[in-house]
Design a protein around this motif. Structure first.
Motif, PDB file in Angstrom:
ATOM      1  N   THR A 291       4.820  -3.181   8.200  1.00  0.00           N
ATOM      2  CA  THR A 291       4.666  -2.659   9.596  1.00  0.00           C
ATOM      3  C   THR A 291       3.387  -1.993   9.426  1.00  0.00           C
ATOM      4  N   PHE A 292       2.527  -1.580  10.622  1.00  0.00           N
ATOM      5  CA  PHE A 292       1.450  -0.931  10.716  1.00  0.00           C
ATOM      6  C   PHE A 292       1.749   0.530  10.281  1.00  0.00           C
ATOM      7  N   ALA A 293       2.753   1.172  10.766  1.00  0.00           N
ATOM      8  CA  ALA A 293       2.975   2.410  10.554  1.00  0.00           C
ATOM      9  C   ALA A 293       3.077   2.592   8.761  1.00  0.00           C
ATOM     10  N   ARG A 294       3.485   1.578   8.255  1.00  0.00           N
ATOM     11  CA  ARG A 294       3.652   1.836   6.698  1.00  0.00           C
ATOM     12  C   ARG A 294       2.210   1.521   6.123  1.00  0.00           C
ATOM     13  N   GLN A 295       1.385   0.783   6.748  1.00  0.00           N
ATOM     14  CA  GLN A 295       0.145   0.285   6.334  1.00  0.00           C
ATOM     15  C   GLN A 295      -0.811   1.384   6.420  1.00  0.00           C
ATOM     16  N   GLU A 296      -0.366   2.587   6.896  1.00  0.00           N
ATOM     17  CA  GLU A 296      -0.917   3.897   6.939  1.00  0.00           C
ATOM     18  C   GLU A 296      -0.879   4.694   6.043  1.00  0.00           C
ATOM     19  N   LYS A 297       0.036   4.219   5.046  1.00  0.00           N
ATOM     20  CA  LYS A 297       0.313   5.062   3.708  1.00  0.00           C
ATOM     21  C   LYS A 297       0.150   4.164   2.640  1.00  0.00           C
TER      22      LYS A 297
ATOM     23  N   ALA B  83       2.999   5.591  -2.114  1.00  0.00           N
ATOM     24  CA  ALA B  83       2.088   6.384  -1.483  1.00  0.00           C
ATOM     25  C   ALA B  83       1.652   7.646  -2.712  1.00  0.00           C
ATOM     26  N   SER B  84       2.949   8.348  -3.080  1.00  0.00           N
ATOM     27  CA  SER B  84       2.230   9.310  -3.905  1.00  0.00           C
ATOM     28  C   SER B  84       1.866   9.104  -5.435  1.00  0.00           C
ATOM     29  N   GLY B  85       1.990   7.653  -5.817  1.00  0.00           N
ATOM     30  CA  GLY B  85       1.542   7.408  -7.106  1.00  0.00           C
ATOM     31  C   GLY B  85       2.565   7.319  -8.012  1.00  0.00           C
ATOM     32  N   GLU B  86       3.899   7.703  -7.445  1.00  0.00           N
ATOM     33  CA  GLU B  86       5.001   7.868  -8.436  1.00  0.00           C
ATOM     34  C   GLU B  86       5.299   6.394  -9.079  1.00  0.00           C
ATOM     35  N   ALA B  87       5.244   5.357  -8.279  1.00  0.00           N
ATOM     36  CA  ALA B  87       5.490   3.767  -8.524  1.00  0.00           C
ATOM     37  C   ALA B  87       4.202   3.229  -8.380  1.00  0.00           C
ATOM     38  N   HIS B  88       3.827   2.123  -9.042  1.00  0.00           N
ATOM     39  CA  HIS B  88       2.921   1.346  -8.732  1.00  0.00           C
ATOM     40  C   HIS B  88       2.953   0.207  -7.741  1.00  0.00           C
ATOM     41  N   MET B  89       4.407   0.048  -7.483  1.00  0.00           N
ATOM     42  CA  MET B  89       4.832  -0.947  -6.772  1.00  0.00           C
ATOM     43  C   MET B  89       6.271  -0.894  -6.468  1.00  0.00           C
ATOM     44  N   GLU B  90       6.688  -1.341  -5.134  1.00  0.00           N
ATOM     45  CA  GLU B  90       8.195  -1.397  -4.877  1.00  0.00           C
ATOM     46  C   GLU B  90       8.741  -2.784  -4.731  1.00  0.00           C
TER      47      GLU B  90
ATOM     48  N   VAL C 144      14.818   4.092  -5.702  1.00  0.00           N
ATOM     49  CA  VAL C 144      14.488   4.547  -4.524  1.00  0.00           C
ATOM     50  C   VAL C 144      15.574   4.286  -3.391  1.00  0.00           C
ATOM     51  N   ASN C 145      15.296   4.903  -2.521  1.00  0.00           N
ATOM     52  CA  ASN C 145      16.255   4.308  -1.187  1.00  0.00           C
ATOM     53  C   ASN C 145      14.935   4.010  -0.051  1.00  0.00           C
ATOM     54  N   ALA C 146      15.867   3.676   1.233  1.00  0.00           N
ATOM     55  CA  ALA C 146      15.006   3.227   2.489  1.00  0.00           C
ATOM     56  C   ALA C 146      14.181   4.422   3.006  1.00  0.00           C
ATOM     57  N   GLU C 147      14.626   5.645   2.534  1.00  0.00           N
ATOM     58  CA  GLU C 147      13.745   6.694   3.171  1.00  0.00           C
ATOM     59  C   GLU C 147      12.417   7.066   2.466  1.00  0.00           C
ATOM     60  N   ASN C 148      12.620   6.965   1.223  1.00  0.00           N
ATOM     61  CA  ASN C 148      11.692   7.451   0.004  1.00  0.00           C
ATOM     62  C   ASN C 148      10.753   6.258  -0.544  1.00  0.00           C
ATOM     63  N   ARG C 149      11.086   4.805  -0.121  1.00  0.00           N
ATOM     64  CA  ARG C 149      10.411   4.062  -1.227  1.00  0.00           C
ATOM     65  C   ARG C 149       8.945   3.907  -0.854  1.00  0.00           C
ATOM     66  N   ILE C 150       8.514   4.185   0.533  1.00  0.00           N
ATOM     67  CA  ILE C 150       7.066   3.965   0.699  1.00  0.00           C
ATOM     68  C   ILE C 150       6.259   5.251   0.034  1.00  0.00           C
ATOM     69  N   ASP C 151       6.906   6.268   0.490  1.00  0.00           N
ATOM     70  CA  ASP C 151       6.437   7.579  -0.425  1.00  0.00           C
ATOM     71  C   ASP C 151       6.187   7.244  -1.849  1.00  0.00           C
ATOM     72  N   ALA C 152       7.260   6.882  -2.372  1.00  0.00           N
ATOM     73  CA  ALA C 152       7.002   6.574  -4.124  1.00  0.00           C
ATOM     74  C   ALA C 152       5.717   5.907  -4.181  1.00  0.00           C
TER      75      ALA C 152
END
Length: 283
Positions: free
Chosen positions: A108-114, A94-101, A84-92
């Motif tokens: 951050t609180f913004a990332r904890q929304e996902k 959140a979408s279930g593609e990855a179990h952990m990064e 992954v990269n800096a842009e899509n690591r959280i989405d990976a």
């Protein structure tokens, strides 16, 4: 009566539906765990000469994966590494593609929304790297100069806010990766690159000219690292945190630190040692 009956039927249907399987059940059923990683954040997460993931956080995730295999009583468990990269690591995650990064990701609180996060794994702060023949010692020396930063990172926000707050007329050059930023610095197309200090250190020692690159001492932020996990999956988060706590207590974190930092005479700060102590819990 018909309305009541319809409501009762819907209620029974809703609560009789099986809950979606959590990460542990997915891993048990498939015998595989999906771990996302970045290849451009040494010494936390990068590639070796065989293009295999390596680094401080990679070590932690491998230990966690082995502990989860043991907990699930699996004879074998395959690790699928997802780049992954800096842009899509959280989405990976959140979408279930990855179990952990497994990288260098700040809570951050913004990332904890996902996503949810594990307990802390590291703590650092944003800083600058420049050539040793330049006169940039802190952010106030960036006036009229160019500084690069990876887009979508917390460091991008820190740099922009600091420049705006202090009315410093520097040009921010947004890049896709630390490797791109480093190349621009080597080519002297920029005057400095901004990132977390620990990441800058890792990038510096992986270059041939590490003695020609200098990391400024001032830190522009506090960056607490943790592992992004699926949101609202308490059982999986517990398994990850139990493993982290145990490896802190056993000293595995120290052995990994020595491999990735100690060989370059970098010692853990008192803050970092206290972080591991505060995140060591007993059963």
């Amino acid at each position: 009566m018909r309305i009541l009956s319809a409501f009762t039927a819907a209620y029974i249907l809703l609560f009789s539906m099986p809950a979606s399987a959590g990460a542990l059940e997915e891993i048990r059923a498939s015998g595989e765990i999906n771990l996302a990683y970045r290849s451009d954040t040494p010494p936390f997460s990068s590639h070796n000469s065989d293009k295999q993931p390596e680094g401080f956080t990679i070590d932690l995730c491998k230990i966690i994966a082995e502990d989860i295999r043991t907990q699930l009583d699996l004879d074998d468990m395959k690790i699928n590494w997802i780049r992954v990269n800096a842009e899509n690591r959280i989405d990976a995650v959140a979408s279930g593609e990855a179990h952990m990064e497994c990288g260098a990701t700040t809570i951050t609180f913004a990332r904890q929304e996902k996503v949810d996060f594990s307990n802390l794994t590291y703590a650092t702060g944003a800083s600058l790297m420049r050539w040793n023949d330049d006169d940039i010692d802190n952010i106030f020396d960036l006036g009229g100069k160019k500084v690069s930063v990876v887009g979508g990172t917390t460091t991008e926000k820190v740099i922009r806010n600091a420049l705006e707050t202090n009315r410093i007329s520097a040009r921010v050059v947004v890049v896709d990766s630390h490797a791109e930023a480093l190349q621009q610095l080597i080519d002297r197309r920029i005057d400095a690159m901004a990132a977390d200090q620990a990441t800058l250190f890792g990038i510096g020692y992986k270059t041939q000219g590490e003695d020609d690159l200098v990391i400024t001492e001032d830190m522009l932020s506090f960056e607490p690292y943790a592992l992004p996990l699926p949101r609202n999956d308490a059982d999986f988060r517990l398994a990850v945190n139990r493993s982290l706590s145990n490896l802190y207590i056993r000293g595995d974190v120290g052995r990994s630190w020595q491999q990735w930092f100690g060989q370059h005479d970098v010692q853990p700060t008192r803050m970092l040692l206290m972080l591991y102590r505060l995140n060591s819990f007993v059963e």
